[in-house]
Scaffold this active site. Structure first.
Site, PDB file in Angstrom:
ATOM      1  N   GLY A 168      -3.358  35.691 102.256  1.00 12.59           N
ATOM      2  CA  GLY A 168      -3.782  34.352 101.987  1.00 12.59           C
ATOM      3  C   GLY A 168      -3.004  33.714 100.668  1.00 12.59           C
ATOM      4  O   GLY A 168      -2.702  34.756 100.088  1.00 12.59           O
ATOM      5  N   CYS A 185      -2.372  42.557 101.593  1.00 15.25           N
ATOM      6  CA  CYS A 185      -2.199  41.435 100.780  1.00 15.25           C
ATOM      7  C   CYS A 185      -3.460  40.692 100.020  1.00 15.25           C
ATOM      8  O   CYS A 185      -4.097  41.392  99.452  1.00 15.25           O
ATOM      9  CB  CYS A 185      -1.176  40.176 101.352  1.00 15.25           C
ATOM     10  N   TYR A 186      -3.582  39.384 100.187  1.00 17.84           N
ATOM     11  CA  TYR A 186      -4.972  38.718  99.652  1.00 17.84           C
ATOM     12  C   TYR A 186      -6.245  39.752 100.226  1.00 17.84           C
ATOM     13  O   TYR A 186      -7.135  39.886  99.191  1.00 17.84           O
ATOM     14  CB  TYR A 186      -5.106  37.179 100.113  1.00 17.84           C
ATOM     15  N   HIS A 188       3.153  43.283 103.266  1.00 16.38           N
ATOM     16  CA  HIS A 188       2.919  42.952 104.411  1.00 16.38           C
ATOM     17  C   HIS A 188       3.512  43.532 105.421  1.00 16.38           C
ATOM     18  O   HIS A 188       4.897  43.875 105.858  1.00 16.38           O
ATOM     19  CB  HIS A 188       3.638  41.513 104.471  1.00 16.38           C
ATOM     20  N   GLU A 224       3.065  43.557 108.637  1.00 15.00           N
ATOM     21  CA  GLU A 224       3.114  42.866 109.943  1.00 15.00           C
ATOM     22  C   GLU A 224       4.602  42.099 110.030  1.00 15.00           C
ATOM     23  O   GLU A 224       4.795  41.597 111.095  1.00 15.00           O
ATOM     24  CB  GLU A 224       1.991  41.725 110.202  1.00 15.00           C
ATOM     25  N   SER A 277       1.441  19.613 133.859  1.00 13.36           N
ATOM     26  CA  SER A 277       2.386  18.928 133.133  1.00 13.36           C
ATOM     27  C   SER A 277       3.688  19.312 133.709  1.00 13.36           C
ATOM     28  O   SER A 277       4.642  18.409 133.355  1.00 13.36           O
ATOM     29  CB  SER A 277       2.174  19.118 131.738  1.00 13.36           C
ATOM     30  N   GLY A 278       3.883  20.551 134.441  1.00 14.72           N
ATOM     31  CA  GLY A 278       5.341  20.934 134.512  1.00 14.72           C
ATOM     32  C   GLY A 278       5.683  22.054 133.263  1.00 14.72           C
ATOM     33  O   GLY A 278       6.665  22.856 133.407  1.00 14.72           O
ATOM     34  N   GLY A 279       4.715  22.011 132.476  1.00 12.15           N
ATOM     35  CA  GLY A 279       4.896  22.999 131.131  1.00 12.15           C
ATOM     36  C   GLY A 279       4.492  24.400 131.559  1.00 12.15           C
ATOM     37  O   GLY A 279       3.740  24.559 132.781  1.00 12.15           O
ATOM     38  N   VAL A 280       4.870  25.629 130.885  1.00  9.35           N
ATOM     39  CA  VAL A 280       4.572  26.891 131.354  1.00  9.35           C
ATOM     40  C   VAL A 280       3.025  27.005 131.295  1.00  9.35           C
ATOM     41  O   VAL A 280       2.582  27.372 132.368  1.00  9.35           O
ATOM     42  CB  VAL A 280       5.192  27.859 130.261  1.00  9.35           C
ATOM     43  N   ASP A 281       2.348  26.707 130.314  1.00 10.57           N
ATOM     44  CA  ASP A 281       0.899  26.899 130.269  1.00 10.57           C
ATOM     45  C   ASP A 281       0.078  26.401 131.592  1.00 10.57           C
ATOM     46  O   ASP A 281      -0.658  26.980 132.144  1.00 10.57           O
ATOM     47  CB  ASP A 281       0.299  26.326 128.983  1.00 10.57           C
ATOM     48  N   SER A 282       0.091  25.139 131.791  1.00 11.24           N
ATOM     49  CA  SER A 282      -0.514  24.360 132.893  1.00 11.24           C
ATOM     50  C   SER A 282      -0.087  25.222 134.203  1.00 11.24           C
ATOM     51  O   SER A 282      -1.087  25.304 135.265  1.00 11.24           O
ATOM     52  CB  SER A 282      -0.664  22.980 132.939  1.00 11.24           C
ATOM     53  N   THR A 283       1.041  25.373 134.444  1.00 12.08           N
ATOM     54  CA  THR A 283       1.668  25.889 135.395  1.00 12.08           C
ATOM     55  C   THR A 283       0.832  27.456 135.786  1.00 12.08           C
ATOM     56  O   THR A 283       0.475  27.753 136.881  1.00 12.08           O
ATOM     57  CB  THR A 283       3.227  26.194 135.581  1.00 12.08           C
ATOM     58  N   LYS A 333       1.236  32.768 123.886  1.00  5.77           N
ATOM     59  CA  LYS A 333       2.134  32.108 124.901  1.00  5.77           C
ATOM     60  C   LYS A 333       3.056  33.563 125.492  1.00  5.77           C
ATOM     61  O   LYS A 333       3.277  33.289 126.698  1.00  5.77           O
ATOM     62  CB  LYS A 333       3.206  31.451 123.977  1.00  5.77           C
TER      63      LYS A 333
END
Ligand code: XMP
Length: 609
Positions: free
Chosen positions: A57, A84-85, A177, A179, A229-235, A384
């Site tokens: 942070g 870190c923080y 870090h 990560e 919508s045609g987007g990946v997630d809703s498909t 994603k």
């Protein structure tokens, strides 16, 4: 976070940096469940987790108002790793001391671990690592005194207590870090910590089974209506609902706005056809969208008109479907949404920040339905990449699920409009019009500090117009920093000598959408041909209402690299690819010039609007 704890998972407590998501997705990639919680989550609510990671942070732990976790987390009896923080907060709270570092370390440095003669106890995180390795630091404070019960396990040149542990309690603190990919052995250390926690197993496969059960339970004997919508997630969400519930209990609606990419609707139709999914109603509504957009030029106004038209069409089609279908009887259906994990969580990072835009899956009316248990979001715990892997497992084609992100209003935000022959009148005269620079008559949206800007773009002309040099990239940072009228820097890739551009009043029309669709398709194919598609995060192609001939228009290429769209770098395209794209786009009727946007975000947003 609401709801039951994710038993057996590794909890990330978010102190507000940009790291929590990165850590959680890394842990999942090792095959363990991991979820993010606000740093001040009640330890009671964390009962059952396998381990805790305290994230980085930006603040100082000793400052008033700095983010704090509840010290009760140390009594849960599970391993804790502070990064870190998180490392500093742990030292500070458990009785050590944190103070401003003599030398602030930013970037690369070398960590040296304590040798065995100094450290007799077993160190589960570092044992068998080399004695020295490169790590990535970013800190102005340091742990100047260790808390009782802790031993130092690594130092750097300028930071003596760079890592510490209390082996008995399985508490670890690391200043660097782990990560980020620049840190050597970073993933290994994270994975060792994760293993030490003995967490549950996690995979997309087991997730799909688990979520399948959950969907059946949540939906009960109702049906699901879903906007695709045609987007990946809703498909992917729609496909999953179909698999779990069966086609007769799901109804989908896709509105073709006329602002989608070339072949997009067909691609989705065909993919569903192959999977035997035939319950997606496609409403061709482009006529209505173009009609409502007549004469609309302001970027925010365009968004509003597109959003409202969407709602009108959805309502109308929903009512028509309801009249014909037994699936949508009042009180017997739920709304399905493709919301994914980063859209839903309120973490230390976003909790106190001003909302820049409300996510469309969380507007008030939807939130009300969520509260009444009328919404199902089967992907809400996935990142994603995970959604994409799931999509492929469900049988959707690779090129569909790995498509670049595409904004909801579609090409609407990439077709720039002009009300008059001049935009931002007056300001351009104050700017030098000397070659090799030329200020374009259009303005576009940008972001600087926390605010939005609406400014001109400047074009650089160059002897070798398809070559992006280091000088050019530096200019792209320098010019917007020093000139308040400019938020983007472009390279003209179609002409090497300066030419004058004039603006033509224009709004969004079918003809302009068709032209942009062709240019966008050229870019897509050139990217794929050069093997760049999966290297570039997103590649908006933008149509400008200005050209060198009467009525002529221009195309902007905007390839970027990013991890989360919050910030982005201009992606440097190989010369040959840039040349070939330019040539093919210049061959499209009505295109006078092609530009490459060299601007990072900030100061330029990804989209031009
Ligand atoms: P900007 O232009 O703000 O874009 O740098 C950041 C990311 O958001 C995408 N974007 C949208 N996505 N609905 C969406 O679902 C929208 O209205 C929208 N507007 C922008 C943009 O493509 C980029 O990935």
């Amino acid at each position: 976070m609401e709801g039951p704890v994710h038993t057996g998972s590794i909890a990330i407590l978010d102190f507000g940096g940009q790291y929590a998501h990165l850590i959680a997705s890394r842990i999942r990639r090792f095959g363990y469940p991991s979820y993010i919680y606000p740093c001040d989550t009640d330890p009671e609510a964390l009962q059952g987790v396998a381990g805790i990671i305290l994230s980085g942070g930006p603040q100082s732990v000793y400052e008033k108002g700095s983010p704090q976790a509840d010290t009760g987390i140390f009594d849960l009896g599970v391993p804790v790793l502070g990064l870190c923080y998180g490392h500093q907060w742990m030292a500070h709270t458990l009785g050590g001391k944190v103070s401003p570092a003599q030398v602030k370390e930013y970037g690369r440095t070398e960590a040296q671990r304590m040798k065995n003669e100094k450290l007799t106890m077993k160190n589960d995180l570092f044992d068998s690592l080399p004695e020295k390795w490169t790590v990535w630091m970013s800190h102005g404070d340091e742990v100047s005194e260790l808390p009782e019960g802790f031993v130092r396990i690594a130092s750097t040149k300028d930071c003596i207590n760079a890592a510490m542990m209390n082996a008995e309690r399985r508490f670890f603190g690391i200043q660097w870090h782990n990560e980020v990919t620049h840190t050597e052995h970073g993933m290994e250390v994270l994975e060792r910590f994760a293993k030490l926690c003995k967490p549950a197993q996690w995979s997309i496969k087991s997730y799909a089974d688990h979520v399948g059960e959950q969907i059946k339970k949540d939906v009960g004997d109702r049906k699901v209506f879903m906007l695709v919508s045609g987007g990946v997630d809703s498909t992917v969400a729609f496909t999953l609902l179909n698999k779990v519930l069966g086609a007769d209990r799901v109804q989908g609606l896709l509105v073709d706005t006329g602002l989608m990419r070339k072949g997009e609707v067909k691609m989705i139709e065909e993919a569903f056809e192959k999977l035997g999914i035939n319950n997606l109603h496609i409403e061709e509504a482009s006529e209505e969208f173009f009609r409502k957009l007549e004469g609309v030029c302001d970027p925010e106004e365009k968004r509003k008109v597109i959003g409202n038209t969407f709602l009108d069409v959805q309502r109308r089609v929903f009512d028509a479907l309801k009249a014909h279908s037994s699936k949508l009887k009042a009180g017997e259906w739920m709304l399905g949404q493709g919301t994914i994990y980063p859209d839903t969580i309120e973490t230390g990072g976003t909790k106190h920040a001003d909302k820049i835009k409300t996510h469309h899956n969380r507007v008030e009316a939807i939130q009300k339905m969520i509260d009444q248990g009328l919404v199902i979001e089967p992907l809400k715990e996935l990142y994603k990449d995970e959604v994409r892997i799931l999509g492929e497992e469900l049988g959707l084609p690779h090129e569909l699920v790995w498509r670049h992100p595409f904004p909801g209003p579609g090409l609407g935000v990439r077709i720039l409009c002009a009300k008059n022959r001049e935009q931002g009148a007056g300001s351009r005269e104050q700017l030098a019009q000397d070659a090799p620079y030329m200020v374009l008559p259009v303005q576009s949206v940008g972001v600087q500090g926390d605010g939005r800007t609406y400014r001109h773009a400047i074009v650089v002309f160059h002897d070798r117009p398809a070559e992006v040099t280091q000088d050019l990239l530096e200019l792209a940072t320098k010019i917007p920093n020093s000139n308040k009228e400019i938020n983007r820097v472009l390279l003209c890739t179609s002409q090497s000598a300066p030419v004058k551009f004039s603006l033509h009043p224009s709004a969004i029309t079918r003809e302009r959408a068709d032209l942009l669709r062709e240019a966008d398709d050229v870019v897509l194919h050139e990217m794929q041909r050069a093997g760049l598609y999966e290297k570039i995060w997103q590649f908006p192609v933008v149509l400008l209402p200005c050209g060198t001939k009467p009525g002529g228009q221009s195309i902007v290429l905007r390839p970027i690299e990013s991890t989360d769209a919050m910030t982005a770098n201009a992606y440097v395209l190989p010369s040959a690819v840039l040349q070939s794209m330019t040539k093919r786009i210049m061959a499209l009727p009505g295109v006078d010039a092609v530009f490459l946007d060299l601007t990072n975000k900030p100061p330029g947003t990804i989209e031009w609007e």
